[in-house]
Motif scaffolding. Structure first.
Motif, PDB file in Angstrom:
ATOM      1  N   PHE A 154       0.621  -0.929  -0.196  1.00  0.00           N
ATOM      2  CA  PHE A 154      -0.096  -0.333  -0.009  1.00  0.00           C
ATOM      3  C   PHE A 154       0.866   1.410  -0.081  1.00  0.00           C
ATOM      4  CE2 PHE A 154      -4.674  -0.418   1.731  1.00  0.00           C
ATOM      5  CZ  PHE A 154      -4.304  -1.592   0.946  1.00  0.00           C
ATOM      6  N   PRO A 155       0.432   2.544  -0.796  1.00  0.00           N
ATOM      7  CA  PRO A 155       0.756   3.747  -0.775  1.00  0.00           C
ATOM      8  C   PRO A 155       0.872   4.615   0.840  1.00  0.00           C
ATOM      9  CG  PRO A 155      -0.292   3.391  -2.285  1.00  0.00           C
ATOM     10  CD  PRO A 155      -1.139   2.224  -2.089  1.00  0.00           C
ATOM     11  N   ALA A 156       1.634   5.176   1.517  1.00  0.00           N
ATOM     12  CA  ALA A 156       1.605   6.093   2.885  1.00  0.00           C
ATOM     13  C   ALA A 156       0.428   6.615   2.395  1.00  0.00           C
ATOM     14  CB  ALA A 156       2.595   6.213   2.749  1.00  0.00           C
ATOM     15  N   ALA A 157      -0.785   7.117   3.088  1.00  0.00           N
ATOM     16  CA  ALA A 157      -1.326   8.237   3.062  1.00  0.00           C
ATOM     17  C   ALA A 157      -0.724   9.751   2.505  1.00  0.00           C
ATOM     18  CB  ALA A 157      -2.889   8.225   4.946  1.00  0.00           C
ATOM     19  N   SER A 158      -1.489  10.462   2.063  1.00  0.00           N
ATOM     20  CA  SER A 158      -1.337  11.689   2.018  1.00  0.00           C
ATOM     21  C   SER A 158      -2.362  12.844   2.638  1.00  0.00           C
ATOM     22  CB  SER A 158      -1.396  11.804   0.229  1.00  0.00           C
ATOM     23  OG  SER A 158      -2.414  11.531   0.162  1.00  0.00           O
ATOM     24  N   LYS A 159      -2.404  13.908   2.974  1.00  0.00           N
ATOM     25  CA  LYS A 159      -2.855  14.618   3.335  1.00  0.00           C
ATOM     26  C   LYS A 159      -4.494  14.663   2.741  1.00  0.00           C
ATOM     27  CE  LYS A 159      -0.712  18.566   0.333  1.00  0.00           C
ATOM     28  NZ  LYS A 159      -0.835  20.202   0.127  1.00  0.00           N
ATOM     29  N   GLU A 160      -4.654  14.596   1.886  1.00  0.00           N
ATOM     30  CA  GLU A 160      -6.214  14.447   1.411  1.00  0.00           C
ATOM     31  C   GLU A 160      -6.678  12.848   1.678  1.00  0.00           C
ATOM     32  OE1 GLU A 160      -2.897  14.418  -0.676  1.00  0.00           O
ATOM     33  OE2 GLU A 160      -3.604  16.444  -2.042  1.00  0.00           O
ATOM     34  N   HIS A 161      -5.764  11.739   2.258  1.00  0.00           N
ATOM     35  CA  HIS A 161      -6.403  11.296   2.894  1.00  0.00           C
ATOM     36  C   HIS A 161      -7.289  11.510   4.512  1.00  0.00           C
ATOM     37  CE1 HIS A 161      -4.286   8.656   0.118  1.00  0.00           C
ATOM     38  NE2 HIS A 161      -5.209   7.856  -0.034  1.00  0.00           N
ATOM     39  N   ASP A 162      -6.118  12.984   5.171  1.00  0.00           N
ATOM     40  CA  ASP A 162      -6.990  12.924   6.554  1.00  0.00           C
ATOM     41  C   ASP A 162      -7.996  14.168   6.870  1.00  0.00           C
ATOM     42  OD1 ASP A 162      -4.382  12.431   7.055  1.00  0.00           O
ATOM     43  OD2 ASP A 162      -2.950  14.205   7.389  1.00  0.00           O
ATOM     44  N   VAL A 163      -8.207  14.699   4.835  1.00  0.00           N
ATOM     45  CA  VAL A 163      -9.955  15.088   4.542  1.00  0.00           C
ATOM     46  C   VAL A 163     -10.898  14.470   4.858  1.00  0.00           C
ATOM     47  CG1 VAL A 163     -10.657  17.079   2.588  1.00  0.00           C
ATOM     48  CG2 VAL A 163      -8.419  17.675   3.419  1.00  0.00           C
ATOM     49  N   LEU A 164     -10.264  13.354   3.851  1.00  0.00           N
ATOM     50  CA  LEU A 164     -11.269  12.021   3.919  1.00  0.00           C
ATOM     51  C   LEU A 164     -11.640  11.588   5.037  1.00  0.00           C
ATOM     52  CD1 LEU A 164     -10.837  10.340   0.247  1.00  0.00           C
ATOM     53  CD2 LEU A 164     -12.214  12.140   0.946  1.00  0.00           C
ATOM     54  N   GLN A 224     -42.221  16.459  -0.965  1.00  0.00           N
ATOM     55  CA  GLN A 224     -41.911  14.836  -0.811  1.00  0.00           C
ATOM     56  C   GLN A 224     -40.890  14.683   0.663  1.00  0.00           C
ATOM     57  OE1 GLN A 224     -43.817  12.663  -2.219  1.00  0.00           O
ATOM     58  NE2 GLN A 224     -45.126  13.990  -3.597  1.00  0.00           N
ATOM     59  N   LYS A 225     -40.903  13.971   1.219  1.00  0.00           N
ATOM     60  CA  LYS A 225     -39.773  13.864   2.686  1.00  0.00           C
ATOM     61  C   LYS A 225     -39.192  12.529   2.523  1.00  0.00           C
ATOM     62  CE  LYS A 225     -42.358  17.464   5.189  1.00  0.00           C
ATOM     63  NZ  LYS A 225     -42.867  17.401   6.880  1.00  0.00           N
ATOM     64  N   SER A 226     -38.527  12.487   2.458  1.00  0.00           N
ATOM     65  CA  SER A 226     -37.495  10.892   2.533  1.00  0.00           C
ATOM     66  C   SER A 226     -36.284  11.108   3.541  1.00  0.00           C
ATOM     67  CB  SER A 226     -36.948  10.458   1.362  1.00  0.00           C
ATOM     68  OG  SER A 226     -36.309  11.747   0.864  1.00  0.00           O
ATOM     69  N   LYS A 227     -36.099   9.852   4.048  1.00  0.00           N
ATOM     70  CA  LYS A 227     -35.174  10.397   4.910  1.00  0.00           C
ATOM     71  C   LYS A 227     -33.620   8.573   4.367  1.00  0.00           C
ATOM     72  CE  LYS A 227     -37.139  11.269   9.006  1.00  0.00           C
ATOM     73  NZ  LYS A 227     -37.269  11.161  10.436  1.00  0.00           N
ATOM     74  N   GLY A 228     -32.757   9.407   5.106  1.00  0.00           N
ATOM     75  CA  GLY A 228     -31.524   8.194   4.379  1.00  0.00           C
ATOM     76  C   GLY A 228     -30.659   8.899   5.599  1.00  0.00           C
ATOM     77  N   VAL A 229     -29.499   7.083   5.144  1.00  0.00           N
ATOM     78  CA  VAL A 229     -28.183   7.262   6.334  1.00  0.00           C
ATOM     79  C   VAL A 229     -27.111   6.876   5.902  1.00  0.00           C
ATOM     80  CG1 VAL A 229     -27.096   5.423   8.292  1.00  0.00           C
ATOM     81  CG2 VAL A 229     -29.929   6.247   8.167  1.00  0.00           C
ATOM     82  N   GLU A 230     -26.500   7.647   5.861  1.00  0.00           N
ATOM     83  CA  GLU A 230     -25.078   6.756   5.055  1.00  0.00           C
ATOM     84  C   GLU A 230     -24.244   6.471   6.643  1.00  0.00           C
ATOM     85  OE1 GLU A 230     -21.692   8.396   2.021  1.00  0.00           O
ATOM     86  OE2 GLU A 230     -23.436  10.110   2.684  1.00  0.00           O
ATOM     87  N   VAL A 231     -22.996   5.377   5.757  1.00  0.00           N
ATOM     88  CA  VAL A 231     -22.123   5.052   6.532  1.00  0.00           C
ATOM     89  C   VAL A 231     -20.953   5.019   6.086  1.00  0.00           C
ATOM     90  CG1 VAL A 231     -21.342   3.288   8.436  1.00  0.00           C
ATOM     91  CG2 VAL A 231     -23.613   3.533   8.307  1.00  0.00           C
ATOM     92  N   ASN A 232     -19.832   5.350   6.693  1.00  0.00           N
ATOM     93  CA  ASN A 232     -18.418   5.893   5.529  1.00  0.00           C
ATOM     94  C   ASN A 232     -17.492   4.823   6.545  1.00  0.00           C
ATOM     95  OD1 ASN A 232     -19.536   6.780   3.886  1.00  0.00           O
ATOM     96  ND2 ASN A 232     -19.417   8.849   4.434  1.00  0.00           N
ATOM     97  N   LYS A 233     -16.833   4.152   6.006  1.00  0.00           N
ATOM     98  CA  LYS A 233     -15.583   3.060   6.784  1.00  0.00           C
ATOM     99  C   LYS A 233     -14.432   3.442   6.048  1.00  0.00           C
ATOM    100  CE  LYS A 233     -18.806  -0.045   8.651  1.00  0.00           C
ATOM    101  NZ  LYS A 233     -19.012  -1.849   9.063  1.00  0.00           N
ATOM    102  N   LEU A 234     -13.667   3.669   7.216  1.00  0.00           N
ATOM    103  CA  LEU A 234     -11.928   3.784   6.511  1.00  0.00           C
ATOM    104  C   LEU A 234     -10.818   2.848   6.452  1.00  0.00           C
ATOM    105  CD1 LEU A 234     -10.320   7.043   8.345  1.00  0.00           C
ATOM    106  CD2 LEU A 234     -11.152   6.303   6.180  1.00  0.00           C
ATOM    107  N   VAL A 235     -10.261   1.696   6.142  1.00  0.00           N
ATOM    108  CA  VAL A 235      -9.968   0.950   5.808  1.00  0.00           C
ATOM    109  C   VAL A 235      -8.575   1.482   6.075  1.00  0.00           C
ATOM    110  CG1 VAL A 235      -8.792  -1.127   4.664  1.00  0.00           C
ATOM    111  CG2 VAL A 235     -11.309  -0.143   3.496  1.00  0.00           C
ATOM    112  N   GLY A 236      -8.203   1.902   7.412  1.00  0.00           N
ATOM    113  CA  GLY A 236      -6.720   1.138   7.877  1.00  0.00           C
ATOM    114  C   GLY A 236      -6.652   2.637   7.948  1.00  0.00           C
ATOM    115  N   ASP A 237      -5.779   2.940   6.865  1.00  0.00           N
ATOM    116  CA  ASP A 237      -5.856   4.828   6.519  1.00  0.00           C
ATOM    117  C   ASP A 237      -5.900   5.566   5.538  1.00  0.00           C
ATOM    118  OD1 ASP A 237      -3.974   5.169   9.434  1.00  0.00           O
ATOM    119  OD2 ASP A 237      -2.012   5.434   8.121  1.00  0.00           O
ATOM    120  N   PHE A 238      -6.893   5.275   4.620  1.00  0.00           N
ATOM    121  CA  PHE A 238      -7.401   4.692   2.886  1.00  0.00           C
ATOM    122  C   PHE A 238      -9.380   4.825   3.498  1.00  0.00           C
ATOM    123  CE2 PHE A 238      -3.330   3.031   2.631  1.00  0.00           C
ATOM    124  CZ  PHE A 238      -3.251   3.994   1.124  1.00  0.00           C
ATOM    125  N   TRP A 239      -9.900   5.310   2.722  1.00  0.00           N
ATOM    126  CA  TRP A 239     -10.710   6.032   2.073  1.00  0.00           C
ATOM    127  C   TRP A 239     -11.446   4.922   1.899  1.00  0.00           C
ATOM    128  CZ3 TRP A 239     -14.255   8.712   4.552  1.00  0.00           C
ATOM    129  CH2 TRP A 239     -16.231   8.698   3.607  1.00  0.00           C
TER     130      TRP A 239
END
Length: 72
Positions: free
Chosen positions: A22-32, A57-72
């Motif tokens: 894997f490459p090293a995480a960059s500053k862009e990964h910190d933003v994610l 019209q009304k709607s609801k939703g849920v988003e779950v974001n997970k990291l894989v190590g230091d990556f998005w």
């Protein structure tokens, strides 16, 4: 043929070469990383001119974001 392709992919991924690491995480990964977590949303949409026969019209939703190590 599928088995041969699978074996080649496994050998490539687990080889000791630089391509298998894997490459090293960059500053862009910190933003994610800020986007990780559970996000709730409520959306109200107008599908045309508002009126008694065209309510918002009304709607609801849920988003779950997970990291894989230091990556998005």
């Amino acid at each position: 043929m599928k088995a041969l392709s699978f074996i080649l992919v496994v050998v490539f991924l687990f080889s000791g070469s630089a391509f298998g690491q894997f490459p090293a995480a960059s500053k862009e990964h910190d933003v994610l990383k800020q986007e990780a977590g559970k996000w709730d949303a409520e959306v109200i949409m107008l599908m045309g001119p508002a009126g008694p026969y065209n309510p918002p019209q009304k709607s609801k939703g849920v988003e779950v974001n997970k990291l894989v190590g230091d990556f998005w």
